[in-house]
Design an enzyme around this catalytic site. Structure first.
Site, PDB file in Angstrom:
ATOM      1  CE1 TYR A 147      -7.566   1.789   0.364  1.00 29.44           C
ATOM      2  CE2 TYR A 147      -9.280   2.883  -0.898  1.00 29.44           C
ATOM      3  CZ  TYR A 147      -8.442   1.802  -0.695  1.00 29.44           C
ATOM      4  OH  TYR A 147      -8.502   0.727  -1.555  1.00 29.44           O
ATOM      5  CE  LYS A 175      -9.416  -1.031   1.980  1.00 28.55           C
ATOM      6  NZ  LYS A 175     -10.222  -0.959   0.742  1.00 28.55           N
TER       7      LYS A 175
END
Length: 317
Positions: A147, A175
């Site tokens: 992330y 992400k």
């Protein structure tokens, strides 16, 4: 002679499907974890086209939920949706040891994958960032998305670090909330990492250059509309994909760029629609009546496919 558009090549290796929702964490009126509400919301999202659910991310208010609540949420949602969708558990803190424990808890609770955020506040250098992710990926058997959200963590996962981490068999994707589409393309073109847009305004743009899909806050409220954008693009109908993305833009602007966090705007909308949500936990505060009314108006326009300029002032994310 009529030209038939060439069907775009599908994005490489989407490990958790294409259309993922960064699901809110429902709470009761008293602020307790609402597992029944989470199951009902998860079932609705999957029924409306979500191929994966990301739990306990930013939109899921992970900073204010305990490790035990995170594991309980995974178990409840996994029970509700079974094998109909991928369950990706958000894990991570600025403590590598605690992150490892969260990852192991998520695996035991039935998650299919992990979303591992960059260690925040400490601002580790890139060699330490790389070591952190390798330690977590080595600690359990689940595939992991990294992330990359430097606006919240204070630390970027640099493209050169991602190129090195791509050799780990359980680090399967990113992400992407770095707002650096050139850097994203650099990594996409050189690795098999699956890139998921983490900012709804980039859903189509990143997909068009080889992204795997999205992890979307806005899909808490218009999951079918957002998935239709990817479906149209995959079918070669780029005009319909563009129109679908633009029709969602006013709602995306209000939910994600009006100065209120996505968890606040998503819960205001879901609550206004009579769906499981509940309050946000402090230090967040709920949206006011005027903001909620504006969100509901933009939601109705997005549902109908109407493009309408939003009446909003932009704030920092």
């Amino acid at each position: 002679m009529t030209h038939t558009p060439t069907r775009p090549a599908p994005p490489a290796r989407p490990p958790f499907g294409r259309a993922l929702c960064a699901m809110i964490t429902p709470f009761t009126d008293t602020g307790a974890l609402d597992l029944d509400g989470a199951q009902r919301l998860a079932d609705r999202l999957v029924g409306d086209g979500c191929e994966g659910l990301v739990l306990s991310g930013t939109t899921g208010e992970s900073p204010t939920t305990s490790d035990a609540e995170k594991a309980a949420l995974v178990r409840a949602v996994a029970d509700a949706v079974g094998e109909r969708a991928h369950i990706v558990a958000g894990v991570g803190s600025n403590d590598t040891h605690r992150t490892v424990e969260q990852a192991r808890d998520a695996e035991k609770a039935g998650a299919h994958g992990l979303l591992v955020v960059t260690p925040y506040y400490s601002k580790p250098p890139q060699d330490a960032v790389e070591a952190h992710f390798r330690t977590v990926a080595d600690a359990c058997g689940l595939p992991a998305l990294l992330y990359d959200i430097p606006g919240r963590t204070g630390t970027r996962i640099e493209p050169r670090t991602l190129l090195r981490l791509a050799d780990h068999p359980r680090i399967v994707g990113v992400k992407d909330c770095a707002y650096d589409i050139l850097g994203s393309q650099h990594v996409i073109s050189r690795t098999d990492l699956a890139y998921y847009a983490g900012c709804d305004e980039y859903n189509l743009a990143l997909y068009a250059v080889g992204g795997a899909g999205y992890v979307s806050t806005v899909s808490n409220v218009i999951p079918a509309r957002l998935r239709a954008v990817l479906d149209a693009f995959d079918a070669g109908d780029t005009a319909a994909a563009r129109e679908g993305q633009l029709a969602a833009t006013p709602l995306i602007e209000l939910m994600m760029a009006s100065g209120l966090p996505g968890a606040v705007t998503a819960k205001a909308l879901l609550g206004g629609l009579g769906l499981p949500a509940g309050p946000v936990r402090a230090p967040l505060l709920p949206a006011g009546r005027e903001a909620t009314d504006g969100l509901l108006a933009a939601y109705r326009s997005a549902k109908s496919g109407v493009q309408r300029p939003p009446e909003t002032s932009f704030g920092e994310r």
